[in-house]
Design a protein around this motif. Structure first.
Motif, short mmCIF file in Angstrom:
data_model
loop_
_atom_site.label_atom_id
_atom_site.label_comp_id
_atom_site.label_asym_id
_atom_site.label_seq_id
_atom_site.Cartn_x
_atom_site.Cartn_y
_atom_site.Cartn_z
N PRO A 244 0.79 -1.24 0.00
CA PRO A 244 0.00 0.00 0.00
C PRO A 244 0.82 1.28 0.00
O PRO A 244 0.27 2.36 -0.23
CB PRO A 244 -0.82 -0.12 1.29
CG PRO A 244 -0.04 -1.06 2.15
CD PRO A 244 0.64 -2.01 1.24
N THR A 245 2.12 1.18 0.22
CA THR A 245 2.96 2.39 0.19
C THR A 245 3.70 2.54 -1.13
O THR A 245 4.48 3.50 -1.28
CB THR A 245 3.97 2.34 1.34
OG1 THR A 245 4.77 1.15 1.24
CG2 THR A 245 3.26 2.33 2.69
N SER A 246 3.45 1.67 -2.08
CA SER A 246 4.14 1.76 -3.37
C SER A 246 3.58 2.92 -4.18
O SER A 246 2.41 3.31 -4.01
CB SER A 246 3.98 0.45 -4.15
OG SER A 246 2.62 0.22 -4.43
N PRO A 247 4.40 3.52 -5.06
CA PRO A 247 3.91 4.64 -5.88
C PRO A 247 2.71 4.27 -6.74
O PRO A 247 1.78 5.07 -6.90
CB PRO A 247 5.12 5.00 -6.73
CG PRO A 247 6.30 4.52 -5.94
CD PRO A 247 5.85 3.29 -5.25
N ALA A 248 2.70 3.05 -7.31
CA ALA A 248 1.59 2.64 -8.16
C ALA A 248 0.28 2.63 -7.38
O ALA A 248 -0.77 3.09 -7.87
CB ALA A 248 1.87 1.27 -8.77
N PHE A 249 0.33 2.11 -6.16
CA PHE A 249 -0.89 2.06 -5.35
C PHE A 249 -1.35 3.46 -4.98
O PHE A 249 -2.56 3.76 -5.04
CB PHE A 249 -0.63 1.23 -4.10
CG PHE A 249 -1.85 1.07 -3.23
CD1 PHE A 249 -2.78 0.08 -3.49
CD2 PHE A 249 -2.06 1.92 -2.15
CE1 PHE A 249 -3.90 -0.07 -2.68
CE2 PHE A 249 -3.18 1.79 -1.35
CZ PHE A 249 -4.11 0.78 -1.62
N LEU A 250 -0.45 4.32 -4.62
CA LEU A 250 -0.82 5.68 -4.23
C LEU A 250 -1.39 6.46 -5.41
O LEU A 250 -2.35 7.22 -5.27
CB LEU A 250 0.40 6.39 -3.63
CG LEU A 250 0.95 5.80 -2.32
CD1 LEU A 250 2.19 6.56 -1.88
CD2 LEU A 250 -0.12 5.84 -1.23
N ILE A 251 -0.78 6.29 -6.58
CA ILE A 251 -1.30 6.98 -7.76
C ILE A 251 -2.70 6.46 -8.11
O ILE A 251 -3.60 7.24 -8.47
CB ILE A 251 -0.34 6.78 -8.95
CG1 ILE A 251 0.96 7.52 -8.69
CG2 ILE A 251 -0.98 7.28 -10.25
CD1 ILE A 251 2.05 7.26 -9.74
N ALA A 252 -2.88 5.15 -7.99
CA ALA A 252 -4.20 4.59 -8.27
C ALA A 252 -5.25 5.14 -7.30
O ALA A 252 -6.37 5.48 -7.70
CB ALA A 252 -4.13 3.06 -8.17
N MET A 253 -4.90 5.25 -6.04
CA MET A 253 -5.85 5.81 -5.07
C MET A 253 -6.14 7.27 -5.36
O MET A 253 -7.27 7.76 -5.15
CB MET A 253 -5.29 5.66 -3.66
CG MET A 253 -5.15 4.22 -3.19
SD MET A 253 -6.71 3.30 -3.25
CE MET A 253 -7.68 4.23 -2.07
N GLY A 254 -5.15 7.99 -5.89
CA GLY A 254 -5.39 9.37 -6.27
C GLY A 254 -6.38 9.46 -7.43
O GLY A 254 -7.27 10.33 -7.44
N PHE A 255 -6.25 8.57 -8.43
CA PHE A 255 -7.19 8.56 -9.55
C PHE A 255 -8.60 8.17 -9.10
O PHE A 255 -9.58 8.51 -9.76
CB PHE A 255 -6.70 7.60 -10.64
CG PHE A 255 -5.77 8.23 -11.63
CD1 PHE A 255 -6.27 8.96 -12.69
CD2 PHE A 255 -4.40 8.09 -11.49
CE1 PHE A 255 -5.42 9.55 -13.61
CE2 PHE A 255 -3.54 8.68 -12.41
CZ PHE A 255 -4.04 9.42 -13.47
#
Length: 278
Positions: A244-255
């Motif tokens: 959950p701290t990976s950039p891909a996960f954070l970007i996905a949550m932002g979208f």
């Protein structure tokens, strides 16, 4: 009985009584002619055929009436929802996909199951997360988008053929007429907005579009294009849920969060317009 006397002066002669056989033959039987015994004319075959056709036409008209088709739609949706409750698709997130299915074949099967589940009111975010967790980002996005378009097409077809004729006469409220006019005249643009910004349930948008006069091609094309950002974000989040701290996960949550925030702001600014329509 004595007969008339002949002119030659002969004596009167008695006419012998009629025999029983002659009396019986002279008496007409029910359904026969008075003397010959011929059958009385009854309903002819063309008349019977016409009556049968009329009865069949009435039965067919009753079965295909708008309210009968709407009742069938409600029965199908209730059966689908009951099947989903028994199947419990959320188990895919916990138990995973059957091990005997893998690769592209498994993704195709999942896409079909995805489409059927959306018709039965299963939330798409749950299915998108399952697609990412089961197949990863790339294959999961393809399976989820395929299932999205398939489910939207199924719901649109069911609503168009089984519910439109019965529900369109009920569009009398100002809100309903405004929504119907928007979807009928600006179907592609309206459906793109509904797919891009959350707030309108997936199933509700499908059936509202089906009741309107929106065409098939604008509906499916807007669904396919408008569902890409939100679907991809959820699939990536499901694929990266273990980190959950990976950039891909954070970007996905932002979208996921940004469209929801934009939709809330737009709805807040349009509240005065909605009150005026009411």
């Amino acid at each position: 009985m004595l007969d008339a006397t002949t002119r030659s002066g002969g004596t009167a002669t008695a006419t012998p009584p009629a025999t029983a056989t002659e009396l019986v033959s002279a008496t007409p039987f029910p359904g026969t002619g008075p003397l010959t015994g011929a059958a009385r004319p009854g309903p002819s075959d063309p008349d019977r055929s016409l009556t049968s056709r009329r009865l069949a036409a009435r039965c067919t008209g009753a079965l295909l009436s708008p309210w009968s088709r709407l009742s069938l739609l409600l029965v199908l949706l209730a059966a689908a929802a009951s099947g989903v409750l028994l199947f419990e698709p959320q188990r895919l997130l916990a138990d995973g996909w059957p091990p005997e299915l893998g690769g592209t074949a498994a993704a195709l099967v999942f896409a079909v199951a995805y489409g059927l589940c959306t018709v039965a009111f299963v939330p798409r975010p749950l299915l998108n997360l399952a697609a990412g967790a089961l197949f990863g980002s790339q294959l999961g996005v393809g399976a989820a988008l395929g299932g999205t378009v398939l489910g939207a097409g199924l719901a649109f077809g069911l609503g168009r053929f089984l519910g439109q004729d019965a529900l369109r006469p009920l569009l009398r409220g100002r809100w309903l007429k405004a929504a119907d006019g928007q979807l009928s005249r600006h179907g592609f643009r309206s459906m793109m907005v509904a797919r891009l910004f959350p707030g309108v349930p997936f199933w509700a948008a499908n059936y509202c579009a089906a009741v309107s006069r929106m065409g098939w091609l604008p509906f499916l094309l807007a669904t396919a294009l408008g569902s890409v950002p939100n679907t991809a974000a959820y699939v990536v989040a499901g694929a990266r849920a273990s980190a959950p701290t990976s950039p891909a996960f954070l970007i996905a949550m932002g979208f996921i969060a940004v469209p929801a925030l934009v939709g809330t702001v737009v709805a807040w600014r349009k509240r005065h317009h909605l009150r005026a329509v009411r």
